[in-house]
Write a protein that holds these residues in place. Structure first.
Motif, PDB file in Angstrom:
ATOM      1  N   PRO A  32     -50.081 -31.438 -59.736  1.00  0.00           N
ATOM      2  CA  PRO A  32     -50.786 -32.360 -60.613  1.00  0.00           C
ATOM      3  C   PRO A  32     -51.341 -31.565 -61.790  1.00  0.00           C
ATOM      4  CG  PRO A  32     -51.468 -32.650 -58.343  1.00  0.00           C
ATOM      5  CD  PRO A  32     -50.660 -31.398 -58.389  1.00  0.00           C
ATOM      6  N   THR A  48     -57.735 -36.620 -68.960  1.00  0.00           N
ATOM      7  CA  THR A  48     -56.664 -37.348 -68.287  1.00  0.00           C
ATOM      8  C   THR A  48     -55.952 -36.422 -67.324  1.00  0.00           C
ATOM      9  OG1 THR A  48     -54.574 -38.555 -68.645  1.00  0.00           O
ATOM     10  CG2 THR A  48     -55.099 -36.827 -70.219  1.00  0.00           C
ATOM     11  N   ILE A  50     -52.408 -36.334 -64.291  1.00  0.00           N
ATOM     12  CA  ILE A  50     -51.170 -36.990 -63.894  1.00  0.00           C
ATOM     13  C   ILE A  50     -50.657 -36.372 -62.602  1.00  0.00           C
ATOM     14  CG2 ILE A  50     -49.706 -35.431 -65.253  1.00  0.00           C
ATOM     15  CD1 ILE A  50     -48.018 -37.940 -65.979  1.00  0.00           C
ATOM     16  N   SER A  51     -50.044 -37.195 -61.768  1.00  0.00           N
ATOM     17  CA  SER A  51     -49.492 -36.726 -60.512  1.00  0.00           C
ATOM     18  C   SER A  51     -48.318 -35.779 -60.749  1.00  0.00           C
ATOM     19  CB  SER A  51     -49.035 -37.925 -59.671  1.00  0.00           C
ATOM     20  OG  SER A  51     -48.044 -38.671 -60.379  1.00  0.00           O
ATOM     21  N   ASP A  53     -45.273 -35.898 -59.799  1.00  0.00           N
ATOM     22  CA  ASP A  53     -44.003 -36.521 -60.157  1.00  0.00           C
ATOM     23  C   ASP A  53     -44.089 -37.338 -61.446  1.00  0.00           C
ATOM     24  OD1 ASP A  53     -44.087 -39.371 -57.819  1.00  0.00           O
ATOM     25  OD2 ASP A  53     -45.416 -38.768 -59.438  1.00  0.00           O
ATOM     26  N   THR A  55     -45.703 -40.096 -62.103  1.00  0.00           N
ATOM     27  CA  THR A  55     -45.733 -41.557 -62.019  1.00  0.00           C
ATOM     28  C   THR A  55     -47.134 -42.142 -62.026  1.00  0.00           C
ATOM     29  OG1 THR A  55     -45.691 -41.514 -59.597  1.00  0.00           O
ATOM     30  CG2 THR A  55     -43.558 -41.593 -60.734  1.00  0.00           C
ATOM     31  N   VAL A  56     -48.137 -41.327 -61.759  1.00  0.00           N
ATOM     32  CA  VAL A  56     -49.497 -41.850 -61.646  1.00  0.00           C
ATOM     33  C   VAL A  56     -50.428 -41.120 -62.603  1.00  0.00           C
ATOM     34  CG1 VAL A  56     -51.402 -42.387 -60.110  1.00  0.00           C
ATOM     35  CG2 VAL A  56     -49.055 -42.361 -59.220  1.00  0.00           C
ATOM     36  N   PRO A  57     -50.781 -41.759 -63.726  1.00  0.00           N
ATOM     37  CA  PRO A  57     -51.737 -41.157 -64.654  1.00  0.00           C
ATOM     38  C   PRO A  57     -53.149 -41.705 -64.423  1.00  0.00           C
ATOM     39  CG  PRO A  57     -50.638 -42.972 -65.740  1.00  0.00           C
ATOM     40  CD  PRO A  57     -50.154 -42.947 -64.310  1.00  0.00           C
ATOM     41  N   PHE A  58     -54.131 -40.922 -64.825  1.00  0.00           N
ATOM     42  CA  PHE A  58     -55.523 -41.353 -64.799  1.00  0.00           C
ATOM     43  C   PHE A  58     -56.133 -40.991 -66.151  1.00  0.00           C
ATOM     44  CE2 PHE A  58     -55.652 -42.155 -60.285  1.00  0.00           C
ATOM     45  CZ  PHE A  58     -54.715 -41.284 -59.750  1.00  0.00           C
ATOM     46  N   LYS A  64     -58.895 -44.280 -72.750  1.00  0.00           N
ATOM     47  CA  LYS A  64     -57.964 -45.259 -72.185  1.00  0.00           C
ATOM     48  C   LYS A  64     -57.453 -46.192 -73.278  1.00  0.00           C
ATOM     49  CE  LYS A  64     -59.175 -46.197 -68.097  1.00  0.00           C
ATOM     50  NZ  LYS A  64     -59.896 -46.731 -66.909  1.00  0.00           N
ATOM     51  N   THR A  68     -51.964 -40.994 -74.059  1.00  0.00           N
ATOM     52  CA  THR A  68     -50.955 -41.121 -73.011  1.00  0.00           C
ATOM     53  C   THR A  68     -50.545 -39.731 -72.536  1.00  0.00           C
ATOM     54  OG1 THR A  68     -50.097 -43.164 -73.989  1.00  0.00           O
ATOM     55  CG2 THR A  68     -48.694 -42.032 -72.391  1.00  0.00           C
ATOM     56  N   SER A  70     -48.053 -37.391 -70.199  1.00  0.00           N
ATOM     57  CA  SER A  70     -46.708 -37.419 -69.622  1.00  0.00           C
ATOM     58  C   SER A  70     -46.273 -35.984 -69.340  1.00  0.00           C
ATOM     59  CB  SER A  70     -45.714 -38.108 -70.565  1.00  0.00           C
ATOM     60  OG  SER A  70     -45.607 -37.402 -71.784  1.00  0.00           O
TER      61      SER A  70
END
Length: 120
Positions: A32, A48, A50-51, A53, A55-58, A64, A68, A70
């Motif tokens: 992560p 922010t 992100i997981s 893989d 697929t799961v952002p916070f 917010k 973004t 990625s």
């Protein structure tokens, strides 16, 4: 582990920037990742994460809908697309991995940062 951020700069309010973080020395695809920032005279702030893989952002409430996160695991690179930038987004932005004690505010690894300045 080594994390190297790039892409910072000076931008006017309402503008956009894309930050990148190139990782090496660890298995990026299993980690992560997060972006942190520190404004002048203030403490470290989680922005922010992100997981592994991708697929799961916070996101922090303050970013917010504007930022973004990625990642490209094939290239071991983390990104932060920032839009509608505000003066209060001015800070040194860090890429981070391996949060210690369950908090991103104590990452085991952190880059040297890239400066983002939002000003007229």
């Amino acid at each position: 582990a080594q994390l190297v951020e790039s892409g910072g700069g000076l931008v006017q309010p309402g503008g956009s920037l894309r930050l990148s973080c190139t990782a090496s020395g660890f298995t990026f695809s299993r980690a992560p990742m997060a972006w942190l920032r520190q404004a002048p005279g203030k403490g470290l702030e989680w922005v922010t994460s992100i997981s592994a893989d991708g697929t799961v952002p916070f996101y922090a409430d303050s970013v917010k809908g504007r930022f973004t996160i990625s990642r490209d695991n094939a290239e071991s690179t983390l990104f932060l697309q920032m839009t509608d930038l505000k003066v209060e987004d001015t800070a040194l932005y860090y890429c981070a991995s391996d949060p210690m004690g369950g908090t991103w505010l104590r990452p085991r690894f952190r880059g040297r940062g890239t400066q983002v300045t939002v000003s007229t």
